[in-house]
Design an enzyme around this catalytic site. Structure first.
Site, PDB file in Angstrom:
ATOM      1  N   ASP A 134     -17.341  -0.947 -39.655  1.00 58.46           N
ATOM      2  CA  ASP A 134     -18.768  -1.261 -39.563  1.00 58.46           C
ATOM      3  C   ASP A 134     -19.346  -1.359 -40.976  1.00 58.46           C
ATOM      4  O   ASP A 134     -19.060  -0.540 -41.845  1.00 58.46           O
ATOM      5  CB  ASP A 134     -19.503  -0.180 -38.767  1.00 58.46           C
ATOM      6  CG  ASP A 134     -20.874  -0.642 -38.300  1.00 58.46           C
ATOM      7  OD1 ASP A 134     -21.082  -0.788 -37.087  1.00 58.46           O
ATOM      8  OD2 ASP A 134     -21.761  -0.863 -39.174  1.00 58.46           O
ATOM      9  N   ASN A 136     -23.439   0.036 -26.886  1.00 57.63           N
ATOM     10  CA  ASN A 136     -24.886  -0.105 -26.727  1.00 57.63           C
ATOM     11  C   ASN A 136     -25.177  -1.386 -25.948  1.00 57.63           C
ATOM     12  O   ASN A 136     -24.625  -2.442 -26.280  1.00 57.63           O
ATOM     13  CB  ASN A 136     -25.557  -0.184 -28.101  1.00 57.63           C
ATOM     14  CG  ASN A 136     -25.355   1.089 -28.912  1.00 57.63           C
ATOM     15  OD1 ASN A 136     -25.315   2.185 -28.362  1.00 57.63           O
ATOM     16  ND2 ASN A 136     -25.220   0.949 -30.223  1.00 57.63           N
ATOM     17  N   HIS A 180     -19.093  -4.960 -28.028  1.00 59.59           N
ATOM     18  CA  HIS A 180     -18.286  -4.195 -28.976  1.00 59.59           C
ATOM     19  C   HIS A 180     -18.436  -2.720 -28.674  1.00 59.59           C
ATOM     20  O   HIS A 180     -19.414  -2.289 -28.063  1.00 59.59           O
ATOM     21  CB  HIS A 180     -18.713  -4.491 -30.421  1.00 59.59           C
ATOM     22  CG  HIS A 180     -20.180  -4.318 -30.659  1.00 59.59           C
ATOM     23  ND1 HIS A 180     -21.103  -5.271 -30.315  1.00 59.59           N
ATOM     24  CD2 HIS A 180     -20.888  -3.286 -31.183  1.00 59.59           C
ATOM     25  CE1 HIS A 180     -22.316  -4.847 -30.630  1.00 59.59           C
ATOM     26  NE2 HIS A 180     -22.213  -3.647 -31.150  1.00 59.59           N
ATOM     27  N   GLY A 183     -29.899  -0.006 -27.986  1.00 57.99           N
ATOM     28  CA  GLY A 183     -29.526  -0.045 -29.405  1.00 57.99           C
ATOM     29  C   GLY A 183     -28.643  -1.214 -29.784  1.00 57.99           C
ATOM     30  O   GLY A 183     -28.127  -1.259 -30.898  1.00 57.99           O
ATOM     31  N   GLN A 184     -28.474  -2.189 -28.872  1.00 62.25           N
ATOM     32  CA  GLN A 184     -27.619  -3.337 -29.198  1.00 62.25           C
ATOM     33  C   GLN A 184     -28.344  -4.275 -30.156  1.00 62.25           C
ATOM     34  O   GLN A 184     -29.521  -4.598 -29.960  1.00 62.25           O
ATOM     35  CB  GLN A 184     -27.232  -4.099 -27.913  1.00 62.25           C
ATOM     36  CG  GLN A 184     -26.216  -5.206 -28.171  1.00 62.25           C
ATOM     37  CD  GLN A 184     -25.681  -5.831 -26.879  1.00 62.25           C
ATOM     38  OE1 GLN A 184     -26.122  -5.508 -25.778  1.00 62.25           O
ATOM     39  NE2 GLN A 184     -24.725  -6.734 -27.022  1.00 62.25           N
ATOM     40  N   SER A 185     -27.628  -4.709 -31.213  1.00 64.05           N
ATOM     41  CA  SER A 185     -28.225  -5.643 -32.174  1.00 64.05           C
ATOM     42  C   SER A 185     -27.351  -6.868 -32.414  1.00 64.05           C
ATOM     43  O   SER A 185     -27.804  -7.830 -33.027  1.00 64.05           O
ATOM     44  CB  SER A 185     -28.496  -4.930 -33.502  1.00 64.05           C
ATOM     45  OG  SER A 185     -27.297  -4.449 -34.064  1.00 64.05           O
TER      46      SER A 185
HETATM   47  P1  5GP Z   1     -24.977  -2.578 -32.160  1.00 62.85           P
HETATM   48  O1  5GP Z   1     -26.271  -2.176 -32.819  1.00 62.85           O
HETATM   49  O2  5GP Z   1     -25.075  -3.987 -31.593  1.00 62.85           O
HETATM   50  O3  5GP Z   1     -24.442  -1.585 -31.170  1.00 62.85           O
HETATM   51  O4  5GP Z   1     -23.879  -2.596 -33.301  1.00 62.85           O
HETATM   52  C1  5GP Z   1     -23.784  -3.645 -34.216  1.00 62.85           C
HETATM   53  C2  5GP Z   1     -23.088  -3.079 -35.421  1.00 62.85           C
HETATM   54  O5  5GP Z   1     -22.638  -4.170 -36.210  1.00 62.85           O
HETATM   55  C3  5GP Z   1     -23.989  -2.235 -36.312  1.00 62.85           C
HETATM   56  O6  5GP Z   1     -23.458  -0.909 -36.390  1.00 62.85           O
HETATM   57  C4  5GP Z   1     -23.961  -2.950 -37.656  1.00 62.85           C
HETATM   58  O7  5GP Z   1     -23.921  -2.075 -38.764  1.00 62.85           O
HETATM   59  C5  5GP Z   1     -22.717  -3.802 -37.559  1.00 62.85           C
HETATM   60  N1  5GP Z   1     -22.782  -5.038 -38.317  1.00 62.85           N
HETATM   61  C6  5GP Z   1     -23.821  -5.904 -38.389  1.00 62.85           C
HETATM   62  N2  5GP Z   1     -23.506  -6.955 -39.174  1.00 62.85           N
HETATM   63  C7  5GP Z   1     -22.237  -6.743 -39.605  1.00 62.85           C
HETATM   64  C8  5GP Z   1     -21.360  -7.497 -40.450  1.00 62.85           C
HETATM   65  O8  5GP Z   1     -21.674  -8.577 -40.954  1.00 62.85           O
HETATM   66  N3  5GP Z   1     -20.125  -6.974 -40.678  1.00 62.85           N
HETATM   67  C9  5GP Z   1     -19.730  -5.777 -40.126  1.00 62.85           C
HETATM   68  N4  5GP Z   1     -18.501  -5.347 -40.422  1.00 62.85           N
HETATM   69  N5  5GP Z   1     -20.536  -5.055 -39.316  1.00 62.85           N
HETATM   70  C10 5GP Z   1     -21.760  -5.536 -39.057  1.00 62.85           C
END
Ligand code: 5GP
Ligand code: ZN
Length: 115
Positions: free
Chosen positions: A31, A88, A101, A94-96
């Protein structure tokens, strides 16, 4: 591939990432904004938007995610002390990134309830 999907681009090698493991079904990479000493994303190669978009055809895939999570935790030396696998779903969850994943987090004591 999902249109303009960040994780599809990482899977395709178009955007660099610290790849830790890869097989036919998924990729694991670090991450970019780690929330623990060990923080990896276990990402199915198939573009699935959220947990809500899973179908019975994905059952083996999701089982494989957890097999890989456990093996990676053993490799990292955090299996016995404990670790966390998190998915998430949607904004309040909390999904972004809109490609399913699973976060593998370890190397510190996790708190409950999560933030
Ligand atoms: P979510 O918030 O959707 O559960 O998790 C998305 C994750 O992707 C976050 O923890 C964020 O730090 C990670 N992330 C976002 N952009 C990138 C990227 O360009 N490269 C990597 N390795 N991780 C990323
Ligand atoms: Zn995608």
């Amino acid at each position: 591939m999902g249109a303009d999907c960040l994780f599809c681009k990482i899977i395709a090698g178009e955007i660099p990432a610290q790849i830790r493991y890869e097989d036919a079904q998924l990729v694991v990479f670090a991450d970019i904004n780690p929330q623990a000493p060990h923080h990896f994303l276990i990402v199915p190669k198939k573009h699935i938007r959220t947990t809500l978009d899973l179908t019975p055809a994905d059952n083996e895939l999701i089982g494989h995610v957890y097999q890989v999570a456990g093996k990676l935790a053993v490799d990292l030396g955090i299996a016995d002390e404990g670790f966390r696998v998190v998915n998430n779903c949607n904004e309040a969850g909390g999904q972004s990134v809109w490609h399913i994943h699973f976060h593998l987090l370890g190397g510190r004591n996790m708190t409950w309830p999560p933030g």
